[in-house]
Scaffold this motif. Structure first.
Motif, PDB file in Angstrom:
ATOM      1  N   MET A 455      70.093 -65.792  22.060  1.00  0.00           N
ATOM      2  CA  MET A 455      69.553 -64.445  22.113  1.00  0.00           C
ATOM      3  C   MET A 455      70.275 -63.524  21.142  1.00  0.00           C
ATOM      4  SD  MET A 455      69.016 -61.769  25.275  1.00  0.00           S
ATOM      5  CE  MET A 455      70.589 -60.931  25.018  1.00  0.00           C
ATOM      6  N   ASP A 456      71.563 -63.751  20.917  1.00  0.00           N
ATOM      7  CA  ASP A 456      72.316 -62.915  19.988  1.00  0.00           C
ATOM      8  C   ASP A 456      71.729 -62.984  18.588  1.00  0.00           C
ATOM      9  OD1 ASP A 456      74.016 -62.050  21.934  1.00  0.00           O
ATOM     10  OD2 ASP A 456      75.604 -63.496  21.482  1.00  0.00           O
ATOM     11  N   GLU A 457      71.270 -64.157  18.193  1.00  0.00           N
ATOM     12  CA  GLU A 457      70.661 -64.300  16.863  1.00  0.00           C
ATOM     13  C   GLU A 457      69.336 -63.545  16.791  1.00  0.00           C
ATOM     14  OE1 GLU A 457      72.185 -68.584  15.189  1.00  0.00           O
ATOM     15  OE2 GLU A 457      70.580 -68.608  16.684  1.00  0.00           O
ATOM     16  N   ILE A 458      68.570 -63.577  17.872  1.00  0.00           N
ATOM     17  CA  ILE A 458      67.314 -62.822  17.900  1.00  0.00           C
ATOM     18  C   ILE A 458      67.612 -61.331  17.870  1.00  0.00           C
ATOM     19  CG2 ILE A 458      65.179 -62.390  19.158  1.00  0.00           C
ATOM     20  CD1 ILE A 458      65.501 -65.104  20.472  1.00  0.00           C
ATOM     21  N   LEU A 459      68.655 -60.927  18.579  1.00  0.00           N
ATOM     22  CA  LEU A 459      69.059 -59.525  18.594  1.00  0.00           C
ATOM     23  C   LEU A 459      69.411 -59.054  17.185  1.00  0.00           C
ATOM     24  CD1 LEU A 459      69.873 -56.903  20.016  1.00  0.00           C
ATOM     25  CD2 LEU A 459      72.076 -57.952  20.512  1.00  0.00           C
ATOM     26  N   ARG A 460      70.149 -59.872  16.461  1.00  0.00           N
ATOM     27  CA  ARG A 460      70.500 -59.508  15.084  1.00  0.00           C
ATOM     28  C   ARG A 460      69.254 -59.410  14.207  1.00  0.00           C
ATOM     29  NH1 ARG A 460      75.127 -62.732  16.122  1.00  0.00           N
ATOM     30  NH2 ARG A 460      74.119 -64.608  15.330  1.00  0.00           N
ATOM     31  N   GLU A 461      68.298 -60.299  14.438  1.00  0.00           N
ATOM     32  CA  GLU A 461      67.045 -60.249  13.681  1.00  0.00           C
ATOM     33  C   GLU A 461      66.290 -58.956  13.964  1.00  0.00           C
ATOM     34  OE1 GLU A 461      63.915 -61.106  11.227  1.00  0.00           O
ATOM     35  OE2 GLU A 461      65.790 -62.227  11.371  1.00  0.00           O
ATOM     36  N   CYS A 462      66.249 -58.557  15.225  1.00  0.00           N
ATOM     37  CA  CYS A 462      65.554 -57.318  15.590  1.00  0.00           C
ATOM     38  C   CYS A 462      66.247 -56.097  14.974  1.00  0.00           C
ATOM     39  CB  CYS A 462      65.482 -57.179  17.111  1.00  0.00           C
ATOM     40  SG  CYS A 462      64.345 -58.341  17.897  1.00  0.00           S
ATOM     41  N   ASN A 463      67.574 -56.095  15.017  1.00  0.00           N
ATOM     42  CA  ASN A 463      68.309 -54.982  14.415  1.00  0.00           C
ATOM     43  C   ASN A 463      68.128 -54.947  12.901  1.00  0.00           C
ATOM     44  OD1 ASN A 463      69.215 -54.188  16.921  1.00  0.00           O
ATOM     45  ND2 ASN A 463      71.222 -55.156  16.728  1.00  0.00           N
ATOM     46  N   ALA A 464      67.916 -56.124  12.308  1.00  0.00           N
ATOM     47  CA  ALA A 464      67.734 -56.207  10.855  1.00  0.00           C
ATOM     48  C   ALA A 464      66.353 -55.736  10.414  1.00  0.00           C
ATOM     49  CB  ALA A 464      67.971 -57.642  10.384  1.00  0.00           C
ATOM     50  N   MET A 465      65.465 -55.468  11.365  1.00  0.00           N
ATOM     51  CA  MET A 465      64.136 -54.966  11.016  1.00  0.00           C
ATOM     52  C   MET A 465      64.197 -53.578  10.392  1.00  0.00           C
ATOM     53  SD  MET A 465      61.835 -55.920  14.342  1.00  0.00           S
ATOM     54  CE  MET A 465      61.707 -57.570  14.998  1.00  0.00           C
ATOM     55  N   ALA A 466      65.261 -52.845  10.669  1.00  0.00           N
ATOM     56  CA  ALA A 466      65.361 -51.456  10.229  1.00  0.00           C
ATOM     57  C   ALA A 466      65.091 -51.344   8.729  1.00  0.00           C
ATOM     58  CB  ALA A 466      66.748 -50.907  10.560  1.00  0.00           C
ATOM     59  N   GLY A 467      64.113 -50.527   8.404  1.00  0.00           N
ATOM     60  CA  GLY A 467      63.770 -50.285   7.009  1.00  0.00           C
ATOM     61  C   GLY A 467      62.861 -51.314   6.392  1.00  0.00           C
ATOM     62  N   HIS A 468      62.455 -52.326   7.161  1.00  0.00           N
ATOM     63  CA  HIS A 468      61.630 -53.406   6.598  1.00  0.00           C
ATOM     64  C   HIS A 468      60.287 -53.548   7.319  1.00  0.00           C
ATOM     65  CE1 HIS A 468      64.995 -54.752   4.119  1.00  0.00           C
ATOM     66  NE2 HIS A 468      65.764 -54.648   5.192  1.00  0.00           N
ATOM     67  N   LEU A 469      59.893 -52.550   8.069  1.00  0.00           N
ATOM     68  CA  LEU A 469      58.631 -52.617   8.802  1.00  0.00           C
ATOM     69  C   LEU A 469      57.568 -51.743   8.126  1.00  0.00           C
ATOM     70  CD1 LEU A 469      59.943 -52.372  12.482  1.00  0.00           C
ATOM     71  CD2 LEU A 469      58.835 -54.355  11.455  1.00  0.00           C
ATOM     72  N   ASP A 470      56.347 -52.236   8.144  1.00  0.00           N
ATOM     73  CA  ASP A 470      55.187 -51.457   7.685  1.00  0.00           C
ATOM     74  C   ASP A 470      54.534 -50.868   8.925  1.00  0.00           C
ATOM     75  OD1 ASP A 470      52.605 -50.609   7.017  1.00  0.00           O
ATOM     76  OD2 ASP A 470      52.364 -52.130   5.466  1.00  0.00           O
ATOM     77  N   VAL A 471      54.623 -49.565   9.086  1.00  0.00           N
ATOM     78  CA  VAL A 471      54.184 -48.946  10.342  1.00  0.00           C
ATOM     79  C   VAL A 471      52.694 -49.152  10.588  1.00  0.00           C
ATOM     80  CG1 VAL A 471      53.749 -46.652   9.354  1.00  0.00           C
ATOM     81  CG2 VAL A 471      54.349 -46.876  11.780  1.00  0.00           C
ATOM     82  N   TRP A 472      51.884 -49.142   9.539  1.00  0.00           N
ATOM     83  CA  TRP A 472      50.444 -49.297   9.762  1.00  0.00           C
ATOM     84  C   TRP A 472      50.081 -50.749  10.036  1.00  0.00           C
ATOM     85  CZ3 TRP A 472      48.208 -45.241  11.322  1.00  0.00           C
ATOM     86  CH2 TRP A 472      48.625 -43.991  10.868  1.00  0.00           C
TER      87      TRP A 472
END
Length: 479
Positions: A455-472
């Protein structure tokens, strides 16, 4: 014949794939309508200032394309329930005047409590300094006597507020155990005629009006004066730490003079702000004023870390504090359960995200079960501050106003049938945020399944989303 057959099968599969793609969501970016423009906004009103068709067209437009930045300050009070969708301009003027007065009373009470807490703090310091001339038992007795008389406790071990550290997603304690010298005497605003209109109506009234807030919605007073002192201290710490992402979106705040910013900081008792530029000082002072008022308005919640993240975008758009406060109240009617001590609201939302993922992608869900991550605790931060840390500032505004449009439609009783008439297959939902969170996880299903074993690796992946998401794209997948 075989070649023709194969070609036919390929063509059928392509058509089927296109059809499935269209059915997947009516919100594809290709079909997304244009942003609600100032010109369109004006045409939505009747001559007496009412939204046409009870706001259905207005909400549809916001849901599909968001709001032009230049009219957000006008539009958001409708989305957040400050003004009813069926109200006339005359009715809104009355509501605006009433709510301004209610906010003023809350601010008066905040200043009185700040002044009282400061005086008690100074008296306590004096008692401490005189320890050499008094027996320690006498000092303790004096403190207990003062506490009893004033209804204030001086226990060093105050009650603490359990809250998730939204930066690390690990359990921590946030409460009055945080030490700071941010407490200061509450000073009255001067009669400077050049003060921003933001504070003209909130800080210039004398403190001799002791009437409680008249609004029947306003909740009871804090449990103790100490509770409010704790909230004041933490609010000031968080206000000072607020980043400057909003500066490019608020010309009023970004161009504030140094003298005005520092004066307003003194008005609300802000301390340790010398390292900040004028724009951030001004922003921090506004955060303090509104968050303190909210802590009085809703003492069950008071103040918890993360609430400043939710208010910051609002005050960057809405320049007057009274209206910004009531927009925040409207926002918190849905978001306040994120800050309950029992975390029941948070756990319900995490459970909903898990159910969405399980229904949409059972293979991914089984992988999460193997990693003992099926409770979706790794998206805790997204739930608490509503994607504020994962999206850029502008993207946050877009997501929130689309989400608010859904909630406004539900409040107005616009059901699925009404939306189907305007050719929207995705009806309004109170849980659009949770669908967006599930969508962000599903967008990374391949990495999660193939690369991550904890789960820690998934958590890091989720935190790494910052700035890399297309809101639409995120909203497309959510719908």
């Amino acid at each position: 014949c075989a070649i023709v057959y194969i070609a036919l099968v390929v063509q059928i599969n392509q058509v089927s794939s296109i059809s499935r793609g269209r059915l997947k969501s009516p919100w594809s970016r290709r079909k997304r309508k244009q942003i609600l423009s100032p010109q369109q906004w004006r045409t939505l009103f009747t001559p007496d200032g009412k939204l046409r068709d009870n706001g259905v067209k207005f909400l549809k437009k916001v849901r599909s394309g968001g709001v032009d930045p230049s009219i957000r300050a006008e539009v958001w009070p409708f989305l957040l329930g400050v003004y009813d969708l069926t109200s006339s301009k005359e009715e809104r003027d009355v509501i605006r005047s009433q709510k301004r007065k209610e906010y003023e009373k809350l601010r008066k009470q905040c200043r009185r409590l700040l002044k009282q807490n400061s005086e008690l703090f100074k008296l306590n310091e004096s008692l401490t300094e005189s320890v050499d001339s008094l027996e320690s038992e006498d000092v303790i007795s004096a403190r207990e006597s003062l506490s009893s008389e004033e209804g204030v406790h001086y226990d060093t071990d105050h009650h603490t507020t359990p809250m998730m550290d939204i930066n690390t997603n690990s359990k921590r304690i946030t409460g009055s155990n945080i030490t700071s010298d941010s407490d200061s005497s509450g000073s009255d605003s001067s009669d400077d005629p050049e003060l921003s209109q933001t504070f003209t109506f909130t800080e210039t009234t004398e403190d001799n009006d002791h009437d409680p807030p008249s609004n029947t919605e306003v909740q009871s007073k804090p449990h103790t004066t100490e509770d409010f002192a704790t909230w004041q201290r933490i609010i000031r710490l968080d206000a000072i730490r607020a980043n400057g992402e909003w500066i490019g979106y608020s010309s009023v705040q970004s161009t504030i003079s140094d003298a005005k910013a520092r004066h307003l900081a003194e008005v609300v008792g802000l301390k340790d702000y010398e390292h900040l530029d004028p724009a951030r000082i001004f922003h921090a002072a506004r955060l303090v004023a509104i968050l303190e008022a909210y802590a009085l308005y809703d003492p069950e919640i008071g103040y918890c870390q993360g609430m400043s993240d939710l208010l910051s975008p609002i005050i960057s758009v809405v320049t007057e504090d009274p209206e910004a406060f009531w927009c925040f109240v409207g926002f918190m009617k849905k978001a306040r359960h994120n800050f309950r001590l029992d975390e029941v609201g948070i756990r319900r939302q995490l459970s909903t995200v898990a159910k969405i993922i399980k229904y949409k992608d059972s293979h991914l869900y089984r992988h999460l079960e193997k990693l003992e991550a099926e409770d979706c605790f790794f998206v805790y931060r997204m739930v608490v501050v509503l994607f504020r840390r994962e999206l850029t500032f502008e993207q946050t505004l877009c997501l929130w106003e689309v989400m608010w449009a859904d909630q406004a439609a539900i409040r107005a009783g616009i059901g699925k049938s009404a939306w189907s008439r305007i050719r929207q297959r995705a009806p309004p939902t109170d849980d659009l945020l949770l669908y967006a969170i599930a969508a962000s996880v599903l967008q990374r299903r391949k990495q999660i399944i193939e690369k991550y074993s904890s789960m820690d690796e998934i958590l890091r992946e989720c935190n790494a989303m910052a700035g890399h998401l297309d809101v639409w794209k995120l909203l497309d997948d959510a719908h």
